[in-house]
Design a protein around this motif. Structure first.
Motif, short mmCIF file in Angstrom:
data_model
loop_
_atom_site.label_atom_id
_atom_site.label_comp_id
_atom_site.label_asym_id
_atom_site.label_seq_id
_atom_site.Cartn_x
_atom_site.Cartn_y
_atom_site.Cartn_z
N PRO A 120 0.83 -1.22 0.00
CA PRO A 120 0.00 0.00 0.00
C PRO A 120 0.86 1.26 0.00
CG PRO A 120 -0.69 -1.54 1.72
CD PRO A 120 0.61 -2.05 1.19
N ASP A 121 0.31 2.32 -0.56
CA ASP A 121 0.98 3.62 -0.47
C ASP A 121 0.99 4.07 0.99
OD1 ASP A 121 1.38 3.76 -3.21
OD2 ASP A 121 -0.58 4.69 -3.56
N TYR A 122 2.18 4.39 1.47
CA TYR A 122 2.30 4.78 2.88
C TYR A 122 3.38 5.83 3.02
CZ TYR A 122 3.65 4.62 7.80
OH TYR A 122 3.97 4.97 9.09
N ASP A 123 3.03 6.94 3.62
CA ASP A 123 3.97 8.02 3.88
C ASP A 123 3.88 8.36 5.37
OD1 ASP A 123 5.50 10.28 4.13
OD2 ASP A 123 4.39 11.48 2.66
N PRO A 124 4.91 8.02 6.16
CA PRO A 124 4.83 8.29 7.60
C PRO A 124 4.74 9.77 7.93
CG PRO A 124 7.06 7.65 6.96
CD PRO A 124 6.18 7.40 5.77
N ASN A 125 5.09 10.62 6.97
CA ASN A 125 5.05 12.07 7.21
C ASN A 125 3.80 12.73 6.64
OD1 ASN A 125 7.68 12.05 8.44
ND2 ASN A 125 8.54 11.83 6.38
N ALA A 126 2.87 11.92 6.15
CA ALA A 126 1.66 12.48 5.56
C ALA A 126 0.82 13.19 6.63
CB ALA A 126 0.84 11.38 4.90
N GLU A 127 0.03 14.14 6.16
CA GLU A 127 -0.81 14.91 7.09
C GLU A 127 -1.84 14.03 7.78
OE1 GLU A 127 -3.77 18.84 7.05
OE2 GLU A 127 -2.76 18.16 5.21
N TYR A 128 -2.37 13.06 7.03
CA TYR A 128 -3.40 12.18 7.59
C TYR A 128 -2.84 10.76 7.72
CZ TYR A 128 -6.42 16.06 6.32
OH TYR A 128 -6.98 17.30 6.21
N ALA A 129 -3.27 10.08 8.76
CA ALA A 129 -2.80 8.71 9.02
C ALA A 129 -3.32 7.75 7.95
CB ALA A 129 -3.26 8.25 10.40
N TRP A 130 -2.55 6.71 7.68
CA TRP A 130 -2.98 5.66 6.76
C TRP A 130 -4.21 4.96 7.31
CZ3 TRP A 130 -3.57 0.36 7.28
CH2 TRP A 130 -3.73 -0.36 6.09
N VAL A 131 -5.17 4.66 6.44
CA VAL A 131 -6.37 3.92 6.84
C VAL A 131 -6.50 2.69 5.93
CG1 VAL A 131 -7.60 5.89 7.81
CG2 VAL A 131 -7.81 5.37 5.36
N PRO A 132 -7.08 1.59 6.44
CA PRO A 132 -7.09 0.34 5.68
C PRO A 132 -8.20 0.22 4.64
CG PRO A 132 -8.01 -0.02 7.86
CD PRO A 132 -7.51 1.40 7.84
N ARG A 133 -9.23 1.07 4.68
CA ARG A 133 -10.38 0.86 3.80
C ARG A 133 -10.03 0.85 2.31
NH1 ARG A 133 -16.00 1.06 4.00
NH2 ARG A 133 -16.98 1.73 2.05
N PRO A 134 -9.21 1.78 1.80
CA PRO A 134 -8.88 1.69 0.37
C PRO A 134 -8.23 0.36 -0.01
CG PRO A 134 -8.29 3.84 1.23
CD PRO A 134 -8.64 3.00 2.41
N LEU A 135 -7.39 -0.17 0.87
CA LEU A 135 -6.78 -1.47 0.59
C LEU A 135 -7.85 -2.56 0.59
CD1 LEU A 135 -4.36 -3.32 0.15
CD2 LEU A 135 -4.00 -3.33 2.63
N ALA A 136 -8.79 -2.49 1.54
CA ALA A 136 -9.86 -3.49 1.59
C ALA A 136 -10.68 -3.48 0.30
CB ALA A 136 -10.76 -3.22 2.79
N LEU A 137 -10.95 -2.30 -0.24
CA LEU A 137 -11.72 -2.21 -1.48
C LEU A 137 -11.00 -2.88 -2.64
CD1 LEU A 137 -13.08 1.44 -1.15
CD2 LEU A 137 -14.37 -0.69 -0.88
N GLU A 138 -9.67 -2.84 -2.63
CA GLU A 138 -8.89 -3.54 -3.65
C GLU A 138 -8.89 -5.05 -3.39
OE1 GLU A 138 -4.96 -2.03 -3.99
OE2 GLU A 138 -5.58 0.06 -4.23
N LEU A 139 -8.71 -5.42 -2.14
CA LEU A 139 -8.57 -6.84 -1.80
C LEU A 139 -9.84 -7.64 -2.09
CD1 LEU A 139 -6.59 -6.67 1.58
CD2 LEU A 139 -5.71 -7.22 -0.70
N GLN A 140 -11.00 -7.00 -2.03
CA GLN A 140 -12.23 -7.76 -2.26
C GLN A 140 -12.31 -8.31 -3.69
OE1 GLN A 140 -15.83 -5.45 -1.81
NE2 GLN A 140 -15.01 -3.73 -2.97
#
Length: 275
Positions: A191-211
């Motif tokens: 997954p796209d992940y940036d530890p310095n991003a303004e907003y925390a990573w959330v799992p829902r976009p990944l779930a939508l792909e995984l289905q």
């Protein structure tokens, strides 16, 4: 429910790799050395191979036997890799029950998805406790509460329904947590992940792909071969493990050591090679 059994494939000896930096220090000192002692206590009973449970849907098309068989054989690669680790091999003071559960997973968009979870449930073996029994020359105490290590062949369900937080990217794996419990996600594409991003990573976009990802059970299907390894017990034990206060010989600690010491990208590559 259908039970299937198979001979496990041969697994190369070099499953251990550079250890996850999150791994507690005392835990790794105990288990990552050369030929560590198996620990105190009675020799614990352990599964020679997982029990396979297929949960066929009542009102939908059945899961084809070819898909079941492929998931089973691929899960066996992960099982063998884990059971070769020092904390689980010739286990003492704990028992290990392994299962693979295969089922149709309900999805947010109503897409048909088949999921498989390899589980290893570890329980303390209490010498002298009523209810401790002998099986095949080893011992288990079924009444004890256990810790569990799950290997999700497509972790859609946990990404869609649990509060999963990102911790970093390391060793080609995406480090996650649920509460204090540790997890490692590996796939063809992380997954796209940036530890310095303004907003925390959330799992829902990944779930939508995984289905939509059927790559573990349909060889010609497009997908990322996503794998999530997750280890957990009661919340206080999860906290004690993360703070390095948990005895390395506890069932949860043994499972966590095995998870941290396996090279999951190598295991995933070998799982993909099973056709």
């Amino acid at each position: 429910m259908l039970s299937l059994f198979a001979t496990a494939p041969v697994v190369p000896a070099a499953d251990a790799a550079t250890v996850d930096s999150r791994a507690p220090g005392k835990l790794m000192q105990r288990w990552a050395g050369t030929a560590p002692d198996p620990g105190p206590g009675l020799p614990g009973w352990y599964s020679k191979r997982p029990d396979i449970h297929v949960h066929q849907p009542r009102n939908l098309a059945s899961i084809p036997l070819a898909e079941i068989d492929l998931l089973r054989r691929r899960a066996m690669v992960a099982f063998e890799a884990l059971m070769r680790q020092p904390s689980l091999r010739d286990v003492r003071g704990a028992s290990l029950q392994a299962d693979v559960n295969i089922a149709v997973v309900p999805t947010l968009d109503g897409v048909r998805l088949v999921g498989a979870i390899l589980s290893i449930n570890a329980k303390s073996v209490i010498e002298g406790k009523p209810g401790t029994i002998e099986r095949e020359g080893r011992y288990l105490t079924p009444s004890e509460e256990g810790a569990v290590l799950n290997v999700h062949l497509n972790p859609y369900d946990i990404m869609a329904r649990r509060q999963v937080q990102a911790e970093g990217v390391e060793r080609g794996g995406f480090q996650v947590r649920t509460g204090a419990a540790y997890g490692i996600y590996v796939a063809d594409r992380l997954p796209d992940y940036d530890p310095n991003a303004e907003y925390a990573w959330v799992p829902r976009p990944l779930a939508l792909e995984l289905q939509h990802d059927r790559s573990w059970y349909q060889p010609v299907a497009a997908g990322e071969h996503p794998l999530l390894v997750h280890v957990s017990s009661h919340s206080h034990e999860n906290d004690d493990l993360r703070s390095d206060r948990l005895s390395p010989d506890r069932p949860l600690a043994r499972l966590a050591a095995a998870m941290f010491m396996v090279d999951w990208n190598d295991v995933r590559r070998r799982m993909k090679a099973v056709t």
